[in-house]
Design an enzyme around this catalytic site. Structure first.
Site, PDB file in Angstrom:
ATOM      1  N   GLN A   1       0.833  -1.211   0.000  1.00 14.14           N
ATOM      2  CA  GLN A   1       0.000   0.000   0.000  1.00 14.14           C
ATOM      3  C   GLN A   1       0.868   1.260   0.000  1.00 14.14           C
ATOM      4  OE1 GLN A   1      -3.247  -0.174  -0.319  1.00 14.14           O
ATOM      5  NE2 GLN A   1      -3.464  -2.363   0.053  1.00 14.14           N
TER       6      GLN A   1
ATOM      7  N   LYS B   1      -1.456  -2.156  -7.511  1.00 12.98           N
ATOM      8  CA  LYS B   1      -1.979  -1.148  -6.572  1.00 12.98           C
ATOM      9  C   LYS B   1      -1.385   0.226  -6.892  1.00 12.98           C
ATOM     10  CE  LYS B   1      -2.343  -4.625  -2.924  1.00 12.98           C
ATOM     11  NZ  LYS B   1      -3.737  -5.034  -2.775  1.00 12.98           N
TER      12      LYS B   1
HETATM   13  C1  PLP Z   1      -0.428  -4.492   3.087  1.00  9.95           C
HETATM   14  C2  PLP Z   1      -0.507  -5.545   2.049  1.00  9.95           C
HETATM   15  N1  PLP Z   1       0.474  -6.450   1.940  1.00  9.95           N
HETATM   16  C3  PLP Z   1       0.475  -7.399   0.995  1.00  9.95           C
HETATM   17  C4  PLP Z   1      -0.549  -7.496   0.098  1.00  9.95           C
HETATM   18  C5  PLP Z   1      -0.512  -8.567  -0.950  1.00  9.95           C
HETATM   19  O1  PLP Z   1      -0.458  -7.996  -2.213  1.00  9.95           O
HETATM   20  P1  PLP Z   1      -0.571  -8.929  -3.516  1.00  9.95           P
HETATM   21  O2  PLP Z   1      -1.845  -9.699  -3.362  1.00  9.95           O
HETATM   22  O3  PLP Z   1      -0.600  -7.977  -4.649  1.00  9.95           O
HETATM   23  O4  PLP Z   1       0.618  -9.818  -3.494  1.00  9.95           O
HETATM   24  C6  PLP Z   1      -1.612  -6.597   0.168  1.00  9.95           C
HETATM   25  C7  PLP Z   1      -2.767  -6.701  -0.741  1.00  9.95           C
HETATM   26  O5  PLP Z   1      -3.830  -6.213  -0.477  1.00  9.95           O
HETATM   27  C8  PLP Z   1      -1.582  -5.590   1.166  1.00  9.95           C
HETATM   28  O6  PLP Z   1      -2.559  -4.678   1.256  1.00  9.95           O
END
Ligand code: PLP
Length: 420
Positions: free
Chosen positions: A217, A240
């Site tokens: 984030q 994101k």
């Molecule tokens: C704080 C945080 N860490 C890790 C992730 C994992 O991201 P990804 O699913 O793109 O690997 C997210 C996804 O929402 C997140 O908000």
């Protein structure tokens, strides 16, 4: 042939942030949902993509598509060039010292698993501890937990206040002789809290402990300078950050990346192979086995280029203003309680409504064209901390407006009417 998706396709830089102009760059926002204009407030789950990113990917497939690094033909050289140019753009965006410290991975999740496996399994042993906070996403819990189970080590959790801030004294107390790593979320996907990462890194480093930062984030809502943070690793996902899905970045300091074995074996991660022995490639390729998501990397490079061109710092400031407005507006709705009120926070506002399940909130506001997320947000231990099964969460991007918050608030009045 289509025009190259280069910087000239982006609108000219803006001094003060003109959200109406920015919105025109995101084609998906033009549509209607249930007959109402789309109000997209689910940016913490994934962000929408500007035309510049869509064009860059289309341009790549229409003009440059070939496999990278191995070909002498012109297309392969162009594809390699596009991929490596994206890496350099991202290196500059996070101010990494070297391009080879920017490793392309699939996502934040993959980056965390990579470090847990390749570094964690070397430095963690029986009785050792990995320090993380009560506000971590499952992605920054489970890989470390798996490692601890394998090694007979344990997780140590930094508690948080009711407002959603780390308790500093507890953090310092958690750093002991058995601590092998601190892994911390830069910005919470549920509370919006921005953690004092630079100070945490300093405290950990003064005890010789490396720090991994989950920037899933943080990357999209705060200016990230990895040299200034001095963190050892910083991970994020492209999707994101207004880029495509399927591509992410692991930043790591050269010394640490060099000391780690490869994550996966395959093509491109080698320099020579015989049946007796394989010599691994140099950084970053040692960690990029097989054909990577070339178009994804190009798209992410374009996303970063877009953000810098429109003025990322003013976008962050604009978003902060809308967040303040949103928090006040939501708090004024009868029955709403905000979850996550840290002083230093960005983009995300979670809330609950007395006697109403968050899923019911989400379903009714959807009828107003408003997309919010409801559930545990992949942070069940955090839900337990607040004794909540779930929250509703509005999360902002650079294209959201105060008028859209008003629409959410109006929709919430309907929720109260139906369930009140
Ligand atoms: C704080 C945080 N860490 C890790 C992730 C994992 O991201 P990804 O699913 O793109 O690997 C997210 C996804 O929402 C997140 O908000």
């Amino acid at each position: 042939m289509r025009a190259a998706a280069n910087i000239s396709t982006i609108r000219t830089p803006i001094k003060s942030f003109d959200v109406d102009r920015i919105r025109q760059d995101f084609p998906i926002l033009k549509q209607r949902i249930h007959g109402k204009p789309l109000v997209y407030l689910d940016n913490a789950a994934t962000s929408q993509k500007p035309q510049h990113v869509i064009d860059a990917i289309t341009h790549f497939y229409c003009n440059d598509n070939a496999n990278i690094h191995r070909g002498v033909h012109l297309l392969s050289q162009r594809a390699t060039d596009a991929y490596e140019t994206a890496r350099i753009r991202i290196q500059k965006f996070i101010n990494a010292r070297h391009a080879h410290e920017t490793v392309f991975v699939r996502s934040t999740t993959e980056a965390i698993n990579l470090v847990a496996r390749c570094l964690g399994s070397r430095i963690v042993g029986p009785g050792d501890e990995i320090v993380l906070s009560a506000m971590e996403h499952h992605s920054n819990i489970v890989p470390w937990q798996m490692l601890c189970e394998e090694k007979g080590a344990k997780l140590r959790i930094i508690p948080i206040t009711d407002e959603g801030e780390l308790i500093w004294d507890e953090f310092e107390k958690s750093l002991g002789p058995r601590t092998r790593l601190v892994t911390i979320v830069h910005m919470s996907n549920v509370l919006g809290t921005i953690n004092p990462v630079a100070e945490m890194v300093q405290a950990a480093h003064s005890r010789g402990i490396p720090v991994f930062v989950d920037g899933a984030q943080g990357i999209a809502h705060a200016r990230v300078d990895v040299q200034q943070l001095d963190c050892d690793f910083y991970a994020f996902s492209g999707h994101k950050l207004y880029g495509p899905t399927g591509i992410g970045v692991l930043y790591g300091k050269t010394g640490l990346l060099d000391s780690m074995p490869p994550y996966q074996g395959g093509g491109d991660m080698i320099s020579t192979v015989t049946f007796e022995k394989t010599k691994y490639n140099i950084l970053p390729y040692k960690f990029e086995a097989g054909t990577p998501d070339i178009a994804g990397a190009v798209g992410l490079g374009a996303a970063v280029e877009y953000l810098e061109t429109i003025g990322f710092d003013s976008a962050i400031a604009y978003e902060a203003d809308v967040l303040t407005y949103a928090a006040e507006a939501l708090a004024s709705v009868p029955g709403v309680r905000l979850v996550g009120t840290a002083k230093n926070k960005a983009s995300v506002q979670s809330f609950v409504m007395k006697g109403i399940h968050p899923h019911d909130i989400g379903t009714i506001v959807d009828e107003f064209g408003v997309a919010i997320r409801t559930g545990h947000h992949c942070a069940q231990p955090l839900m337990d901390r607040y004794r909540l099964p779930a929250t509703a969460r509005a999360s902002l991007g650079i294209y959201n407006t105060k008028q859209e918050i008003d629409i959410l608030v109006e929709a919430l009045s309907k929720v109260s009417e139906v369930f009140g």
